[in-house]
Write an enzyme that holds these catalytic residues in place. Structure first.
Site, PDB file in Angstrom:
ATOM      1  N   GLY A  78     -37.857  16.312   1.839  1.00  0.00           N
ATOM      2  CA  GLY A  78     -37.333  15.592   3.198  1.00  0.00           C
ATOM      3  C   GLY A  78     -35.969  15.268   3.162  1.00  0.00           C
ATOM      4  N   CYS A 104     -39.749  35.479   0.215  1.00  0.00           N
ATOM      5  CA  CYS A 104     -40.069  33.889   0.125  1.00  0.00           C
ATOM      6  C   CYS A 104     -40.957  33.421   1.378  1.00  0.00           C
ATOM      7  CB  CYS A 104     -39.140  33.009  -0.220  1.00  0.00           C
ATOM      8  SG  CYS A 104     -39.359  31.307  -0.157  1.00  0.00           S
TER       9      CYS A 104
END
Length: 131
Positions: A78, A104
């Site tokens: 976050g 990824c």
């Protein structure tokens, strides 16, 4: 050899922090200064040039940075760390005349769609199977 490649403020509600991203060429990774959040990559040789009647993008012999994995521990999520790691890697690739192969899933499914300004560094799909 490690080097500092960037920093910036953190996001998140009520959270403000400065994050320094460190490049470790020996381990082929970018990481937060404490090493808990990181992006791992592997350098690959340039994909072969393709010659055909169809106009395909050619990479002009650029080395490829295959971004393999991005990790941010739950305690640091976050804060925009994954994005900062990607920005450091893409900036490094641009500054060193490389292309990026987004193996990824965070990079391919989240970072690139949110940051289309980096699309010019992404290995063209026509070359992906050949790497």
């Amino acid at each position: 050899m490690a080097g500092i490649v960037g920093g910036g403020g953190g996001g998140g509600v009520g959270k403000e922090s400065v994050v320094t991203i460190v490049w470790d060429s020996g381990r082929q990774r970018f990481a937060s200064q404490d090493g808990q959040a990181y992006l791992e990559y592997k350098l690959k040789p340039p994909p072969p040039a393709v010659s055909s009647a169809v106009a395909l993008p050619v990479n002009n012999g650029k080395q490829v940075m295959d971004v393999l994995h991005t990790f941010v521990p739950a305690s640091k999520r976050g804060l925009g760390l994954a994005s900062k790691l990607c920005i450091a890697a893409f900036t490094h690739a641009r500054d060193h005349n490389m292309l990026v192969l987004p193996t990824c899933s965070y990079v391919s499914d989240t970072f690139i769609p949110r940051h289309p300004e980096w699309n010019g560094l992404v290995v063209p799909e026509s070359f992906n199977p050949k790497l």
